[in-house]
Scaffold this motif. Structure first.
Motif, PDB file in Angstrom:
ATOM      1  N   LYS A 154       0.828  -1.214   0.000  1.00  0.00           N
ATOM      2  CA  LYS A 154       0.000   0.000   0.000  1.00  0.00           C
ATOM      3  C   LYS A 154       0.859   1.260   0.000  1.00  0.00           C
ATOM      4  CE  LYS A 154      -3.230   0.079   3.112  1.00  0.00           C
ATOM      5  NZ  LYS A 154      -3.911  -0.209   4.404  1.00  0.00           N
ATOM      6  N   LYS A 155       1.978   1.199   0.696  1.00  0.00           N
ATOM      7  CA  LYS A 155       2.872   2.358   0.772  1.00  0.00           C
ATOM      8  C   LYS A 155       3.772   2.478  -0.455  1.00  0.00           C
ATOM      9  CE  LYS A 155       3.045   2.164   5.837  1.00  0.00           C
ATOM     10  NZ  LYS A 155       3.901   1.877   7.023  1.00  0.00           N
ATOM     11  N   GLN A 156       4.279   1.338  -0.914  1.00  0.00           N
ATOM     12  CA  GLN A 156       5.267   1.363  -1.987  1.00  0.00           C
ATOM     13  C   GLN A 156       4.637   1.460  -3.380  1.00  0.00           C
ATOM     14  OE1 GLN A 156       8.642   1.487  -1.525  1.00  0.00           O
ATOM     15  NE2 GLN A 156       8.203   1.605   0.671  1.00  0.00           N
ATOM     16  N   TYR A 157       3.460   0.843  -3.551  1.00  0.00           N
ATOM     17  CA  TYR A 157       2.843   0.765  -4.876  1.00  0.00           C
ATOM     18  C   TYR A 157       1.351   1.073  -4.763  1.00  0.00           C
ATOM     19  CZ  TYR A 157       7.199  -1.816  -5.499  1.00  0.00           C
ATOM     20  OH  TYR A 157       8.522  -2.174  -5.512  1.00  0.00           O
ATOM     21  N   PRO A 158       1.013   2.323  -4.592  1.00  0.00           N
ATOM     22  CA  PRO A 158      -0.368   2.694  -4.251  1.00  0.00           C
ATOM     23  C   PRO A 158      -1.386   2.548  -5.378  1.00  0.00           C
ATOM     24  CG  PRO A 158       1.007   4.650  -4.520  1.00  0.00           C
ATOM     25  CD  PRO A 158       1.927   3.488  -4.556  1.00  0.00           C
ATOM     26  N   ARG A 159      -0.952   2.228  -6.601  1.00  0.00           N
ATOM     27  CA  ARG A 159      -1.891   2.153  -7.721  1.00  0.00           C
ATOM     28  C   ARG A 159      -2.579   0.795  -7.840  1.00  0.00           C
ATOM     29  NH1 ARG A 159      -0.688   2.442 -12.802  1.00  0.00           N
ATOM     30  NH2 ARG A 159      -2.799   3.147 -13.307  1.00  0.00           N
ATOM     31  N   PHE A 160      -2.173  -0.181  -7.054  1.00  0.00           N
ATOM     32  CA  PHE A 160      -2.806  -1.501  -7.136  1.00  0.00           C
ATOM     33  C   PHE A 160      -4.122  -1.534  -6.356  1.00  0.00           C
ATOM     34  CE2 PHE A 160       1.640  -2.839  -7.911  1.00  0.00           C
ATOM     35  CZ  PHE A 160       1.444  -3.639  -9.020  1.00  0.00           C
ATOM     36  N   TYR A 161      -5.016  -2.417  -6.784  1.00  0.00           N
ATOM     37  CA  TYR A 161      -6.128  -2.820  -5.922  1.00  0.00           C
ATOM     38  C   TYR A 161      -5.795  -4.197  -5.351  1.00  0.00           C
ATOM     39  CZ  TYR A 161      -7.860  -5.821  -9.776  1.00  0.00           C
ATOM     40  OH  TYR A 161      -7.984  -6.775 -10.746  1.00  0.00           O
ATOM     41  N   PHE A 162      -6.485  -4.571  -4.269  1.00  0.00           N
ATOM     42  CA  PHE A 162      -6.128  -5.804  -3.568  1.00  0.00           C
ATOM     43  C   PHE A 162      -7.320  -6.751  -3.457  1.00  0.00           C
ATOM     44  CE2 PHE A 162      -3.136  -2.584  -2.142  1.00  0.00           C
ATOM     45  CZ  PHE A 162      -1.933  -3.230  -2.384  1.00  0.00           C
ATOM     46  N   VAL A 163      -6.995  -8.044  -3.550  1.00  0.00           N
ATOM     47  CA  VAL A 163      -7.985  -9.109  -3.466  1.00  0.00           C
ATOM     48  C   VAL A 163      -7.602 -10.024  -2.306  1.00  0.00           C
ATOM     49  CG1 VAL A 163      -9.093 -11.022  -4.675  1.00  0.00           C
ATOM     50  CG2 VAL A 163      -8.287  -9.021  -5.971  1.00  0.00           C
ATOM     51  N   SER A 164      -8.515 -10.223  -1.385  1.00  0.00           N
ATOM     52  CA  SER A 164      -8.269 -11.120  -0.257  1.00  0.00           C
ATOM     53  C   SER A 164      -8.306 -12.563  -0.746  1.00  0.00           C
ATOM     54  CB  SER A 164      -9.333 -10.900   0.830  1.00  0.00           C
ATOM     55  OG  SER A 164      -9.138 -11.806   1.894  1.00  0.00           O
ATOM     56  N   SER A 165      -7.222 -13.284  -0.532  1.00  0.00           N
ATOM     57  CA  SER A 165      -7.018 -14.594  -1.132  1.00  0.00           C
ATOM     58  C   SER A 165      -7.864 -15.692  -0.488  1.00  0.00           C
ATOM     59  CB  SER A 165      -5.541 -14.972  -1.026  1.00  0.00           C
ATOM     60  OG  SER A 165      -5.332 -16.300  -1.468  1.00  0.00           O
ATOM     61  N   THR A 166      -8.271 -16.637  -1.324  1.00  0.00           N
ATOM     62  CA  THR A 166      -8.976 -17.819  -0.815  1.00  0.00           C
ATOM     63  C   THR A 166      -8.078 -18.679   0.066  1.00  0.00           C
ATOM     64  OG1 THR A 166     -10.445 -19.625  -1.488  1.00  0.00           O
ATOM     65  CG2 THR A 166      -8.420 -19.335  -2.757  1.00  0.00           C
ATOM     66  N   THR A 167      -6.758 -18.446   0.030  1.00  0.00           N
ATOM     67  CA  THR A 167      -5.846 -19.209   0.882  1.00  0.00           C
ATOM     68  C   THR A 167      -6.053 -18.911   2.368  1.00  0.00           C
ATOM     69  OG1 THR A 167      -4.100 -17.540   0.706  1.00  0.00           O
ATOM     70  CG2 THR A 167      -4.089 -19.317  -0.925  1.00  0.00           C
ATOM     71  N   LYS A 168      -6.846 -17.878   2.683  1.00  0.00           N
ATOM     72  CA  LYS A 168      -7.185 -17.614   4.086  1.00  0.00           C
ATOM     73  C   LYS A 168      -8.186 -18.642   4.608  1.00  0.00           C
ATOM     74  CE  LYS A 168      -6.329 -12.624   3.789  1.00  0.00           C
ATOM     75  NZ  LYS A 168      -6.879 -11.263   3.952  1.00  0.00           N
ATOM     76  N   VAL A 169      -8.800 -19.387   3.704  1.00  0.00           N
ATOM     77  CA  VAL A 169      -9.748 -20.455   4.031  1.00  0.00           C
ATOM     78  C   VAL A 169     -10.865 -19.928   4.950  1.00  0.00           C
ATOM     79  CG1 VAL A 169      -9.977 -22.885   4.713  1.00  0.00           C
ATOM     80  CG2 VAL A 169      -7.786 -22.048   3.862  1.00  0.00           C
ATOM     81  N   LEU A 170     -11.593 -18.952   4.444  1.00  0.00           N
ATOM     82  CA  LEU A 170     -12.725 -18.393   5.185  1.00  0.00           C
ATOM     83  C   LEU A 170     -13.935 -19.303   4.993  1.00  0.00           C
ATOM     84  CD1 LEU A 170     -12.331 -14.630   4.147  1.00  0.00           C
ATOM     85  CD2 LEU A 170     -11.319 -15.818   6.114  1.00  0.00           C
ATOM     86  N   THR A 171     -14.135 -20.225   5.917  1.00  0.00           N
ATOM     87  CA  THR A 171     -15.197 -21.221   5.782  1.00  0.00           C
ATOM     88  C   THR A 171     -16.461 -20.855   6.557  1.00  0.00           C
ATOM     89  OG1 THR A 171     -14.271 -22.483   7.629  1.00  0.00           O
ATOM     90  CG2 THR A 171     -13.567 -23.113   5.410  1.00  0.00           C
ATOM     91  N   LYS A 172     -16.377 -19.865   7.425  1.00  0.00           N
ATOM     92  CA  LYS A 172     -17.542 -19.446   8.203  1.00  0.00           C
ATOM     93  C   LYS A 172     -18.063 -18.124   7.656  1.00  0.00           C
ATOM     94  CE  LYS A 172     -15.988 -21.740  12.428  1.00  0.00           C
ATOM     95  NZ  LYS A 172     -15.612 -21.566  13.860  1.00  0.00           N
ATOM     96  N   PHE A 173     -19.385 -18.018   7.578  1.00  0.00           N
ATOM     97  CA  PHE A 173     -19.984 -16.822   7.009  1.00  0.00           C
ATOM     98  C   PHE A 173     -19.570 -15.573   7.788  1.00  0.00           C
ATOM     99  CE2 PHE A 173     -23.550 -13.804   6.599  1.00  0.00           C
ATOM    100  CZ  PHE A 173     -23.504 -13.618   5.218  1.00  0.00           C
ATOM    101  N   GLU A 174     -19.433 -15.690   9.091  1.00  0.00           N
ATOM    102  CA  GLU A 174     -19.048 -14.536   9.915  1.00  0.00           C
ATOM    103  C   GLU A 174     -17.644 -14.059   9.553  1.00  0.00           C
ATOM    104  OE1 GLU A 174     -20.165 -17.428  11.078  1.00  0.00           O
ATOM    105  OE2 GLU A 174     -22.218 -16.821  11.609  1.00  0.00           O
ATOM    106  N   GLN A 175     -16.760 -14.989   9.204  1.00  0.00           N
ATOM    107  CA  GLN A 175     -15.412 -14.613   8.768  1.00  0.00           C
ATOM    108  C   GLN A 175     -15.469 -13.832   7.462  1.00  0.00           C
ATOM    109  OE1 GLN A 175     -13.907 -18.699   8.670  1.00  0.00           O
ATOM    110  NE2 GLN A 175     -12.420 -18.177  10.263  1.00  0.00           N
ATOM    111  N   LEU A 176     -16.320 -14.265   6.567  1.00  0.00           N
ATOM    112  CA  LEU A 176     -16.476 -13.560   5.296  1.00  0.00           C
ATOM    113  C   LEU A 176     -16.999 -12.150   5.526  1.00  0.00           C
ATOM    114  CD1 LEU A 176     -16.630 -13.329   2.222  1.00  0.00           C
ATOM    115  CD2 LEU A 176     -18.852 -14.484   2.326  1.00  0.00           C
TER     116      LEU A 176
END
Length: 301
Positions: free
Chosen positions: A128-150
């Motif tokens: 965010k500091k070094q390359y501010p022109r990107f947008y970010f996508v939260s990865s499926t590797t976080k394994v958000l399996t509960k709706f509350e986590q999502l």
């Protein structure tokens, strides 16, 4: 009649570096023969990471295509590139990796805004500091399996999109989300993993260690028939599978529009089957197959 943005499905396709040669043939077909393709589908992005990429995660990067050629192709067709930097085990010392920083410096200059698929909050704050022109996508590797986590992840302003674990694909609570949150949910359509797997996070962590160059054994999947590897036919039988009919009749009418197709570690012939299934009208699939199979410069196997 032209469809509105809300009535369209945006597919995020695998193999930015890995399947450059395939996309070099496929993209002209998509943009110059739109009669072959569903009018409700668009390409939202193409994602991936090159081989030997320290920040990589999810899968071991296998692409060796020149990054300048990759970016040139994406710019030519005005497609967003996504760097898959979803390593979950990064430390401060890894942030100065020259190869990954060079990739960021290059793709930040893209004509269409590029994105980064990310797991590590440490890396997120650095980028965010070094390359501010990107947008970010939260990865499926976080394994958000509960709706509350999502829900909690969707509240984070850092992320333009959030990819939950595939086991939330059919969760009834999804309908209760506000439209602004529905717009951020990006569903993983064609996962083949066993629905009852309890070791998905361990599997991703193993890949993260291997990308960091650690000497560790491959994760051994204990699911039945895992030795067969990925089978699209098997993925279609998964209760979490999102079909073309699901997208048309369920997800789009309910306000969801973002869909991720996995396949970076698979062969280009199988990835082509994904593209045909999700994007090409059945009566024109043979036209696309022939155009790609008969291209003498492309090795699909």
């Amino acid at each position: 009649m032209e469809l509105s943005k809300k009535e369209k499905a945006y597919f995020h396709l695998p193999g930015l570096f890995e399947f450059y040669e395939l996309y070099k043939v496929f993209l002209p077909l998509f943009y110059h023969h739109r009669e072959y393709f569903y009018d409700w589908c668009e390409i939202g992005s193409i994602y991936g990471s090159p081989e030997d990429c320290l920040w990589g995660g999810g899968r071991l990067g296998e692409g060796n295509q020149n990054p300048y050629e990759v970016l040139s192709l994406m710019d030519q067709y005005h497609i967003s590139s996504r760097l898959t930097f979803s390593n979950s085990l990064l430390q401060e010392k890894h942030l100065q990796d020259k190869r990954c920083n060079d990739l960021c410096a290059l793709f930040e200059k893209s004509e269409v805004q590029s994105g980064i698929i990310i797991h590590s909050d440490l890396l997120l704050e650095y980028l965010k500091k070094q390359y501010p022109r990107f947008y970010f996508v939260s990865s499926t590797t976080k394994v958000l399996t509960k709706f509350e986590q999502l829900v909690d992840e969707l509240k984070r302003d850092d992320f333009l999109y959030v990819v939950p674990d595939f086991r939330l694909n059919k969760a009834q609570q999804l309908e209760s989300l506000l439209q602004k949150d529905k717009d951020k949910v990006e569903f993983l359509c064609n996962e083949c993993c066993f629905i009852g797997c309890l070791e998905r996070k361990k599997c991703y962590e193993t890949v993260s260690r291997q990308n960091l160059g650690e000497d560790c054994l491959d994760h051994v999947c204990k699911a039945m028939n895992s030795h067969e590897g990925y089978r699209f036919s098997k993925a279609m039988q998964n209760s979490s599978f999102i079909s073309v009919e699901d997208i048309q009749n369920n997800y789009l009418p309910k306000g969801f529009s973002q869909f991720k197709i996995e396949g970076r570690s698979l062969g280009s012939a199988l990835v082509l089957e994904f593209l045909l299934y999700y994007m090409v009208k059945p009566e024109y699939q043979i036209h696309v197959r022939e155009a790609i199979y008969l291209d003498n410069m492309l090795d699909l196997f």
